[in-house]
Design a protein around this motif. Structure first.
Motif, PDB file in Angstrom:
ATOM      1  N   LEU A 173       0.820  -1.205   0.000  1.00 40.60           N
ATOM      2  CA  LEU A 173       0.000   0.000   0.000  1.00 40.60           C
ATOM      3  C   LEU A 173       0.861   1.265   0.000  1.00 40.60           C
ATOM      4  O   LEU A 173       0.522   2.274  -0.636  1.00 40.60           O
ATOM      5  N   ASN A 174       1.987   1.220   0.713  1.00 37.83           N
ATOM      6  CA  ASN A 174       2.899   2.361   0.718  1.00 37.83           C
ATOM      7  C   ASN A 174       3.506   2.573  -0.669  1.00 37.83           C
ATOM      8  O   ASN A 174       3.574   3.713  -1.165  1.00 37.83           O
ATOM      9  N   ILE A 175       3.944   1.486  -1.297  1.00 38.63           N
ATOM     10  CA  ILE A 175       4.558   1.611  -2.631  1.00 38.63           C
ATOM     11  C   ILE A 175       3.507   2.009  -3.667  1.00 38.63           C
ATOM     12  O   ILE A 175       3.792   2.790  -4.579  1.00 38.63           O
ATOM     13  N   GLU A 176       2.290   1.511  -3.521  1.00 35.59           N
ATOM     14  CA  GLU A 176       1.218   1.892  -4.452  1.00 35.59           C
ATOM     15  C   GLU A 176       1.017   3.401  -4.455  1.00 35.59           C
ATOM     16  O   GLU A 176       0.779   4.005  -5.510  1.00 35.59           O
ATOM     17  N   ALA A 177       1.127   4.025  -3.269  1.00 31.80           N
ATOM     18  CA  ALA A 177       0.977   5.481  -3.191  1.00 31.80           C
ATOM     19  C   ALA A 177       2.112   6.205  -3.901  1.00 31.80           C
ATOM     20  O   ALA A 177       1.947   7.341  -4.357  1.00 31.80           O
ATOM     21  N   ARG A 178       3.260   5.549  -4.028  1.00 28.33           N
ATOM     22  CA  ARG A 178       4.406   6.131  -4.728  1.00 28.33           C
ATOM     23  C   ARG A 178       4.303   5.903  -6.242  1.00 28.33           C
ATOM     24  O   ARG A 178       4.654   6.770  -7.035  1.00 28.33           O
ATOM     25  N   ASN A 179       3.871   4.669  -6.609  1.00 26.82           N
ATOM     26  CA  ASN A 179       3.915   4.270  -8.016  1.00 26.82           C
ATOM     27  C   ASN A 179       2.973   3.083  -8.222  1.00 26.82           C
ATOM     28  O   ASN A 179       3.298   1.948  -7.865  1.00 26.82           O
ATOM     29  N   ARG A 180       1.811   3.335  -8.801  1.00 27.70           N
ATOM     30  CA  ARG A 180       0.809   2.284  -8.980  1.00 27.70           C
ATOM     31  C   ARG A 180       1.278   1.193  -9.935  1.00 27.70           C
ATOM     32  O   ARG A 180       0.738   0.075  -9.932  1.00 27.70           O
ATOM     33  N   ASP A 181       2.279   1.491 -10.754  1.00 28.51           N
ATOM     34  CA  ASP A 181       2.789   0.514 -11.714  1.00 28.51           C
ATOM     35  C   ASP A 181       4.002  -0.251 -11.185  1.00 28.51           C
ATOM     36  O   ASP A 181       4.671  -0.970 -11.936  1.00 28.51           O
ATOM     37  N   ALA A 182       4.279  -0.119  -9.920  1.00 25.29           N
ATOM     38  CA  ALA A 182       5.503  -0.699  -9.353  1.00 25.29           C
ATOM     39  C   ALA A 182       5.457  -2.226  -9.314  1.00 25.29           C
ATOM     40  O   ALA A 182       4.397  -2.848  -9.185  1.00 25.29           O
ATOM     41  N   VAL A 183       6.642  -2.795  -9.412  1.00 24.07           N
ATOM     42  CA  VAL A 183       6.889  -4.212  -9.122  1.00 24.07           C
ATOM     43  C   VAL A 183       7.923  -4.222  -8.006  1.00 24.07           C
ATOM     44  O   VAL A 183       8.919  -3.504  -8.081  1.00 24.07           O
ATOM     45  N   PHE A 184       7.666  -5.007  -6.952  1.00 19.46           N
ATOM     46  CA  PHE A 184       8.615  -4.947  -5.850  1.00 19.46           C
ATOM     47  C   PHE A 184       8.965  -6.326  -5.317  1.00 19.46           C
ATOM     48  O   PHE A 184       8.186  -7.276  -5.423  1.00 19.46           O
ATOM     49  N   ALA A 185      10.162  -6.390  -4.766  1.00 23.62           N
ATOM     50  CA  ALA A 185      10.654  -7.602  -4.118  1.00 23.62           C
ATOM     51  C   ALA A 185      10.634  -7.405  -2.613  1.00 23.62           C
ATOM     52  O   ALA A 185      10.956  -6.324  -2.117  1.00 23.62           O
ATOM     53  N   ILE A 186      10.243  -8.443  -1.909  1.00 22.88           N
ATOM     54  CA  ILE A 186      10.368  -8.494  -0.445  1.00 22.88           C
ATOM     55  C   ILE A 186      11.522  -9.436  -0.137  1.00 22.88           C
ATOM     56  O   ILE A 186      11.527 -10.598  -0.564  1.00 22.88           O
ATOM     57  N   LEU A 187      12.534  -8.923   0.578  1.00 18.44           N
ATOM     58  CA  LEU A 187      13.737  -9.703   0.853  1.00 18.44           C
ATOM     59  C   LEU A 187      14.063  -9.666   2.347  1.00 18.44           C
ATOM     60  O   LEU A 187      13.869  -8.637   2.994  1.00 18.44           O
ATOM     61  N   PRO A 188      14.592 -10.756   2.888  1.00 12.09           N
ATOM     62  CA  PRO A 188      15.071 -10.724   4.272  1.00 12.09           C
ATOM     63  C   PRO A 188      16.329  -9.871   4.395  1.00 12.09           C
ATOM     64  O   PRO A 188      17.085  -9.699   3.426  1.00 12.09           O
ATOM     65  N   SER A 189      16.555  -9.349   5.582  1.00 12.72           N
ATOM     66  CA  SER A 189      17.700  -8.449   5.804  1.00 12.72           C
ATOM     67  C   SER A 189      18.928  -9.177   6.333  1.00 12.72           C
ATOM     68  O   SER A 189      20.001  -8.580   6.434  1.00 12.72           O
ATOM     69  N   ASP A 190      18.800 -10.462   6.682  1.00 11.32           N
ATOM     70  CA  ASP A 190      19.856 -11.115   7.464  1.00 11.32           C
ATOM     71  C   ASP A 190      20.384 -12.390   6.813  1.00 11.32           C
ATOM     72  O   ASP A 190      20.882 -13.277   7.507  1.00 11.32           O
ATOM     73  N   HIS A 191      20.279 -12.489   5.496  1.00  6.48           N
ATOM     74  CA  HIS A 191      20.797 -13.654   4.797  1.00  6.48           C
ATOM     75  C   HIS A 191      22.148 -13.328   4.163  1.00  6.48           C
ATOM     76  O   HIS A 191      22.470 -12.168   3.925  1.00  6.48           O
ATOM     77  N   VAL A 192      22.907 -14.371   3.878  1.00  8.39           N
ATOM     78  CA  VAL A 192      24.214 -14.219   3.239  1.00  8.39           C
ATOM     79  C   VAL A 192      24.167 -14.871   1.864  1.00  8.39           C
ATOM     80  O   VAL A 192      23.604 -15.962   1.709  1.00  8.39           O
ATOM     81  N   ILE A 193      24.722 -14.205   0.872  1.00 10.55           N
ATOM     82  CA  ILE A 193      24.734 -14.705  -0.505  1.00 10.55           C
ATOM     83  C   ILE A 193      26.147 -14.560  -1.049  1.00 10.55           C
ATOM     84  O   ILE A 193      26.680 -13.448  -1.113  1.00 10.55           O
ATOM     85  N   ILE A 194      26.742 -15.667  -1.416  1.00  9.81           N
ATOM     86  CA  ILE A 194      28.128 -15.658  -1.895  1.00  9.81           C
ATOM     87  C   ILE A 194      28.190 -15.323  -3.386  1.00  9.81           C
ATOM     88  O   ILE A 194      29.008 -14.516  -3.826  1.00  9.81           O
ATOM     89  N   LYS A 195      27.313 -15.953  -4.175  1.00  5.83           N
ATOM     90  CA  LYS A 195      27.333 -15.753  -5.630  1.00  5.83           C
ATOM     91  C   LYS A 195      26.454 -14.563  -5.981  1.00  5.83           C
ATOM     92  O   LYS A 195      25.315 -14.705  -6.444  1.00  5.83           O
ATOM     93  N   GLU A 196      27.006 -13.372  -5.764  1.00  7.78           N
ATOM     94  CA  GLU A 196      26.193 -12.151  -5.863  1.00  7.78           C
ATOM     95  C   GLU A 196      25.662 -11.906  -7.262  1.00  7.78           C
ATOM     96  O   GLU A 196      24.492 -11.557  -7.431  1.00  7.78           O
ATOM     97  N   GLN A 197      26.488 -12.081  -8.282  1.00 10.65           N
ATOM     98  CA  GLN A 197      26.026 -11.791  -9.640  1.00 10.65           C
ATOM     99  C   GLN A 197      24.911 -12.742 -10.055  1.00 10.65           C
ATOM    100  O   GLN A 197      23.934 -12.326 -10.698  1.00 10.65           O
ATOM    101  N   ALA A 198      25.038 -14.014  -9.699  1.00  8.50           N
ATOM    102  CA  ALA A 198      23.975 -14.977 -10.009  1.00  8.50           C
ATOM    103  C   ALA A 198      22.676 -14.577  -9.313  1.00  8.50           C
ATOM    104  O   ALA A 198      21.580 -14.677  -9.885  1.00  8.50           O
ATOM    105  N   TYR A 199      22.799 -14.106  -8.093  1.00  8.52           N
ATOM    106  CA  TYR A 199      21.635 -13.645  -7.331  1.00  8.52           C
ATOM    107  C   TYR A 199      20.970 -12.449  -8.014  1.00  8.52           C
ATOM    108  O   TYR A 199      19.748 -12.422  -8.202  1.00  8.52           O
ATOM    109  N   LEU A 200      21.763 -11.464  -8.410  1.00  5.99           N
ATOM    110  CA  LEU A 200      21.214 -10.278  -9.063  1.00  5.99           C
ATOM    111  C   LEU A 200      20.588 -10.631 -10.407  1.00  5.99           C
ATOM    112  O   LEU A 200      19.532 -10.078 -10.772  1.00  5.99           O
TER     113      LEU A 200
END
Length: 355
Positions: free
Chosen positions: A100-127
């Motif tokens: 709802l907060n993002i909708e108020a910013r941009n109704r056409d938005a696509v967003f990801a929900i991600l945890p803040s405390d995970h570790v990812i070694i293969k960064e480029q593959a992740y991106l």
């Protein structure tokens, strides 16, 4: 779609009680430099995602008591990009509020929900996987999740069952499975069409709000009583009033297990959720006796398969231990069998009751 429509919301409201005594109610795991690399876990998460979306499109969703510490760790973020929950109501209300907060910013938005405390070694593959998920969610009425390729029959994760025999990069999700026993986890591994559920989800505003209206209407109804408040100076006061009235339920139960438009991208990204001391032990480099030592003045004798963490200046000598967790903090000392680490969360609850 223009990538300016892409947003990332990082969930950072948890306590991480299985990482006690390092992680506490006052200073939870996501704000710790748990790996000893000079950056906290939330900073490392931000460092990754700012490479694919502009910083003004990155939001932190956290408990209101962590607003100040979030600003300390990420001073480059605009204050209005820190969404503060007044109560802990699990992840479904968190996702609905964020949408709802993002909708108020941009109704056409696509967003990801991600945890803040995970570790990812293969960064480029992740991106690359995130980019694929954004692209698919932009052009399809789809809930997309990143599914982690399992490397062992782990009983600490939920599993995603996918369609068999498909060579596509994006697979239809058949079902979500709760944390299994060891025999079931081995079966999942042998079948080959099960992935770990890492809690990373990507969807358009239209798709996720439609799913809430269909599958969890009470939550979205409570939060939408006055949608004109979103994106204004009155939003926080409004959220403080309505948010605690929402049902406390995970987005997995409220949305994902009911939806029929869930897809997953199998991701080999060197992932760890760092949910427990055992997972940190598995992640870190070990000595010849399979020990992990974090700290400078620890000496081990006849000790194996043990993790020791201490920032203390005092010398620590340990002899004769096998399969243990030892964590030395300034106000608490934990010495606990590794095989019983799932009990630590309850131990912390019991300590809180006594204090």
């Amino acid at each position: 779609m223009n990538t300016n429509h892409y947003y990332i919301a990082i969930m950072a409201g948890g306590v991480g009680s299985r990482f006690w005594p390092s992680s506490t109610e006052e200073n939870p795991k996501q704000f710790l430099d748990i790996l000893g690399v000079g950056r906290s876990l939330i900073q490392m998460t931000y460092d990754r995602v700012v490479k694919i979306v502009p910083k003004e499109n990155i939001l932190i969703v956290t408990n209101q008591r962590y607003k100040a510490i979030t600003q300390e760790h990420l001073p480059e973020l605009p204050e209005q990009n820190i969404l503060c929950e007044p109560s802990r109501n699990n992840t479904a209300p968190c996702v609905a509020y964020t949408a709802l907060n993002i909708e108020a910013r941009n109704r056409d938005a696509v967003f990801a929900i991600l945890p803040s405390d995970h570790v990812i070694i293969k960064e480029q593959a992740y991106l690359d996987n995130l980019q694929s998920a954004f692209s698919y969610a932009s052009t399809n009425d789809a809930i997309v999740t990143l599914g982690i390729q399992p490397t062992r029959p782990d009983t600490g994760y939920g599993y995603i069952e996918t369609t068999k025999g498909s060579e596509n990069q994006i697979l239809k999700v058949t079902s979500f499975k709760e944390k299994p026993d060891l025999e079931t986890a081995q079966k999942y591994l042998d079948l080959g069409n099960y992935l770990w559920n890492a809690g990373m989800f990507i969807w358009s505003i239209k798709t996720i709000l439609s799913s809430f209206n269909k599958n969890a209407p009470d939550i979205i109804s409570v939060l939408s009583r006055n949608k004109s408040k979103y994106g204004t100076a009155e939003e926080q006061e409004y959220i403080n009033d309505v948010y605690p009235q929402t049902e406390s339920i995970s987005v997995d139960y409220a949305i994902l297990e009911k939806a029929n438009n869930v897809f997953t991208i199998p991701a080999d990204i060197g992932w760890s959720d760092l949910g427990t001391w055992n997972s940190l032990h598995a992640f870190k480099e070990k000595d010849d006796n399979n020990n992990v030592v974090i700290g400078e003045k620890t000496h081990l004798v006849d000790t194996s398969n043990t993790i020791i963490r201490s920032d203390s200046k005092k010398t620590i000598v340990i002899k004769g231990l096998e399969n243990y967790i030892i964590v030395d903090e300034h106000n608490a000392l934990l010495i606990y069998p590794k095989n019983d680490e799932q009990e630590i969360k309850q131990v912390v609850k019991n300590l809180d009751k006594k204090s």
